[in-house]
Motif scaffolding. Sequence first.
Motif, mmCIF file in Angstrom:
data_model
loop_
_atom_site.group_PDB
_atom_site.id
_atom_site.type_symbol
_atom_site.label_atom_id
_atom_site.label_comp_id
_atom_site.label_asym_id
_atom_site.label_seq_id
_atom_site.Cartn_x
_atom_site.Cartn_y
_atom_site.Cartn_z
ATOM 1 N N ASP A 1 9.692 -2.983 -2.583
ATOM 2 C CA ASP A 1 9.659 -1.674 -1.953
ATOM 3 C C ASP A 1 9.734 -0.619 -3.044
ATOM 4 O OD1 ASP A 1 9.319 -1.661 0.808
ATOM 5 O OD2 ASP A 1 11.408 -2.155 1.214
ATOM 6 N N HIS A 2 8.763 0.275 -3.073
ATOM 7 C CA HIS A 2 8.777 1.374 -4.031
ATOM 8 C C HIS A 2 9.461 2.568 -3.359
ATOM 9 C CE1 HIS A 2 6.165 -0.840 -6.749
ATOM 10 N NE2 HIS A 2 5.391 -1.112 -5.714
ATOM 11 N N THR A 3 10.719 2.783 -3.698
ATOM 12 C CA THR A 3 11.517 3.826 -3.058
ATOM 13 C C THR A 3 10.900 5.210 -3.271
ATOM 14 O OG1 THR A 3 13.405 2.460 -3.650
ATOM 15 C CG2 THR A 3 13.884 4.618 -2.747
ATOM 16 N N TYR A 4 10.929 6.036 -2.211
ATOM 17 C CA TYR A 4 10.310 7.360 -2.128
ATOM 18 C C TYR A 4 8.794 7.279 -1.967
ATOM 19 C CZ TYR A 4 14.849 9.020 -3.674
ATOM 20 O OH TYR A 4 16.199 9.254 -3.778
ATOM 21 N N ASP A 5 8.255 6.069 -1.950
ATOM 22 C CA ASP A 5 6.831 5.833 -1.694
ATOM 23 C C ASP A 5 6.696 5.179 -0.325
ATOM 24 O OD1 ASP A 5 4.493 4.134 -1.446
ATOM 25 O OD2 ASP A 5 4.039 4.500 -3.542
ATOM 26 N N ALA A 6 7.427 4.081 -0.102
ATOM 27 C CA ALA A 6 7.430 3.422 1.201
ATOM 28 C C ALA A 6 7.921 4.391 2.277
ATOM 29 C CB ALA A 6 8.331 2.196 1.158
ATOM 30 N N GLY A 7 7.364 4.268 3.479
ATOM 31 C CA GLY A 7 7.762 5.151 4.572
ATOM 32 C C GLY A 7 9.253 5.174 4.777
ATOM 33 N N ALA B 1 10.014 8.439 2.642
ATOM 34 C CA ALA B 1 8.973 8.707 1.655
ATOM 35 C C ALA B 1 8.898 10.180 1.291
ATOM 36 C CB ALA B 1 7.630 8.237 2.191
ATOM 37 N N ALA B 2 8.564 10.427 0.040
ATOM 38 C CA ALA B 2 8.208 11.777 -0.390
ATOM 39 C C ALA B 2 6.788 12.078 0.084
ATOM 40 C CB ALA B 2 8.302 11.876 -1.910
ATOM 41 N N ASN B 3 6.390 13.328 -0.016
ATOM 42 C CA ASN B 3 5.049 13.732 0.403
ATOM 43 C C ASN B 3 4.088 13.557 -0.777
ATOM 44 O OD1 ASN B 3 2.908 14.777 1.853
ATOM 45 N ND2 ASN B 3 3.447 16.903 1.389
ATOM 46 N N ILE B 4 3.530 12.353 -0.895
ATOM 47 C CA ILE B 4 2.640 12.039 -2.016
ATOM 48 C C ILE B 4 1.200 12.135 -1.519
ATOM 49 C CG2 ILE B 4 1.999 10.273 -3.708
ATOM 50 C CD1 ILE B 4 4.850 9.135 -3.321
ATOM 51 N N THR B 5 0.509 13.200 -1.876
ATOM 52 C CA THR B 5 -0.830 13.433 -1.314
ATOM 53 C C THR B 5 -1.872 13.796 -2.364
ATOM 54 O OG1 THR B 5 -0.148 15.713 -0.837
ATOM 55 C CG2 THR B 5 0.031 14.120 0.963
ATOM 56 N N THR B 6 -1.516 14.573 -3.375
ATOM 57 C CA THR B 6 -2.511 15.019 -4.349
ATOM 58 C C THR B 6 -2.803 13.913 -5.361
ATOM 59 O OG1 THR B 6 -0.918 15.915 -5.938
ATOM 60 C CG2 THR B 6 -1.599 17.359 -4.118
ATOM 61 N N ASP B 7 -3.935 14.032 -6.042
ATOM 62 C CA ASP B 7 -4.293 13.051 -7.072
ATOM 63 C C ASP B 7 -3.245 13.003 -8.173
ATOM 64 O OD1 ASP B 7 -6.555 12.400 -5.685
ATOM 65 O OD2 ASP B 7 -7.938 13.523 -6.960
ATOM 66 N N GLY C 1 0.810 -1.204 0.000
ATOM 67 C CA GLY C 1 0.000 0.000 0.000
ATOM 68 C C GLY C 1 0.849 1.263 0.000
ATOM 69 N N LEU C 2 0.245 2.382 -0.362
ATOM 70 C CA LEU C 2 0.946 3.659 -0.420
ATOM 71 C C LEU C 2 1.547 3.986 0.950
ATOM 72 C CD1 LEU C 2 1.621 6.281 -2.002
ATOM 73 C CD2 LEU C 2 -0.573 7.186 -1.234
ATOM 74 N N GLY C 3 2.860 4.224 0.961
ATOM 75 C CA GLY C 3 3.536 4.571 2.204
ATOM 76 C C GLY C 3 3.974 3.381 3.033
ATOM 77 N N VAL D 1 -1.058 9.637 -9.213
ATOM 78 C CA VAL D 1 -0.988 9.051 -10.563
ATOM 79 C C VAL D 1 0.457 8.989 -11.047
ATOM 80 C CG1 VAL D 1 -1.656 9.365 -12.971
ATOM 81 C CG2 VAL D 1 -3.347 9.707 -11.149
ATOM 82 N N GLU D 2 1.235 10.023 -10.760
ATOM 83 C CA GLU D 2 2.658 10.003 -11.124
ATOM 84 C C GLU D 2 3.367 8.853 -10.398
ATOM 85 O OE1 GLU D 2 4.053 13.874 -10.114
ATOM 86 O OE2 GLU D 2 3.311 14.809 -11.953
ATOM 87 N N ASP D 3 3.030 8.684 -9.136
ATOM 88 C CA ASP D 3 3.613 7.598 -8.351
ATOM 89 C C ASP D 3 3.215 6.239 -8.933
ATOM 90 O OD1 ASP D 3 4.942 6.293 -6.264
ATOM 91 O OD2 ASP D 3 3.179 6.321 -4.974
ATOM 92 N N LEU D 4 1.968 6.130 -9.353
ATOM 93 C CA LEU D 4 1.501 4.879 -9.957
ATOM 94 C C LEU D 4 2.326 4.533 -11.192
ATOM 95 C CD1 LEU D 4 -0.663 2.589 -10.040
ATOM 96 C CD2 LEU D 4 -2.014 4.107 -11.512
ATOM 97 N N ASN D 5 2.588 5.523 -12.028
ATOM 98 C CA ASN D 5 3.369 5.282 -13.236
ATOM 99 C C ASN D 5 4.785 4.810 -12.899
ATOM 100 O OD1 ASN D 5 1.187 6.076 -14.811
ATOM 101 N ND2 ASN D 5 1.835 8.218 -14.883
#
Length: 305
Positions: free
Chosen positions: A82-88, A100-106, A56-58, A110-114
């Motif tokens: 582990d998705h680097t900059y996504d995982a805590g 983790a980077a601050n991934i909060t907006t839609d 899951g995200l984070g 979507v960028e993270d998903l790609n």
Amino acid sequence: MDPISATFEDEEYAPVGVPAGTFGSLNLQTCKPCPASNPSRRVKGSKYPLVLFSPGLGNSRLLYSAMAQQLSSTGYIVVTIDHTYDAGIVTFPDNTTTLAANITTDTQIVEDLNIRVKDVSFVLDQLIRSSVISTLIPGRTCGIDTSKVGIYGHSFGGATAAEAMLFDPRLIGGINLDGTFFGSVIDRGLNKPFMIMAHEGKNLTTDATWAALWPKLKGFRRGFMLGGSTHGTFTDLGEAADLIGLRERFPREVAAFLGSIEGERALRVIGAYTSRFFDFVLKGKKSELLDRSSMEFPEVTVGEH
């Protein structure tokens, strides 16, 4: 967990009553790898199909190790990502860490998903290399067959599984464990086998992305709901909470966060349905469990969820 990641997770979950040192005290019991010096015991060829897991995200992949073990014990090689900059936190072998980077907006999601989709393909590319495999699986002398692979994930990892299946033909079947969908798959759909498993109360009417994608799943599709579960049930945290006595101390709070179903039981149920699905997709074995209610698992409801 490695000590650095364990300390990080202790601090993350301290507000809900997890004592310091908890994650470092929990160990996953595993079989010893076959000695590389014994050729007769080496893992040969492609005896076990490959399945990838996306968290899951984070979340760290380490929060899903027991769940992955449930599937691997039925005859699979399971690789968690582990998705680097996504995982805590991601702790590398040399003990360097990335937060983790601050991934909060839609848009960011979507960028993270790609990027996650590219991560999945990169991992598959690496798993054919004998030098990588000999490090990951001591005793194995050749790469893993990546021509027909399964993928599953929790939450945003479930969305990752669906989106990655669109772009990588090696991924031939996938599972979304309780995740909202994102990305182009919602409009384009899938013509490959796909399974959804939801927490209690989540269905096509409560998640618009599920309602949008379900009729566009043109391949083998199945939907299930796990009674007594919440979103957090689809991690190792339920079993961890039971092991450290957190459910006994804070029964109402734990049930709200991790469900009323016991952690070990939840992992057993989730493991059964994921393994039977991949048995069908990757091994050609049909199972009645995927088609009707089961007395063995009365917690699960079968239907369009």
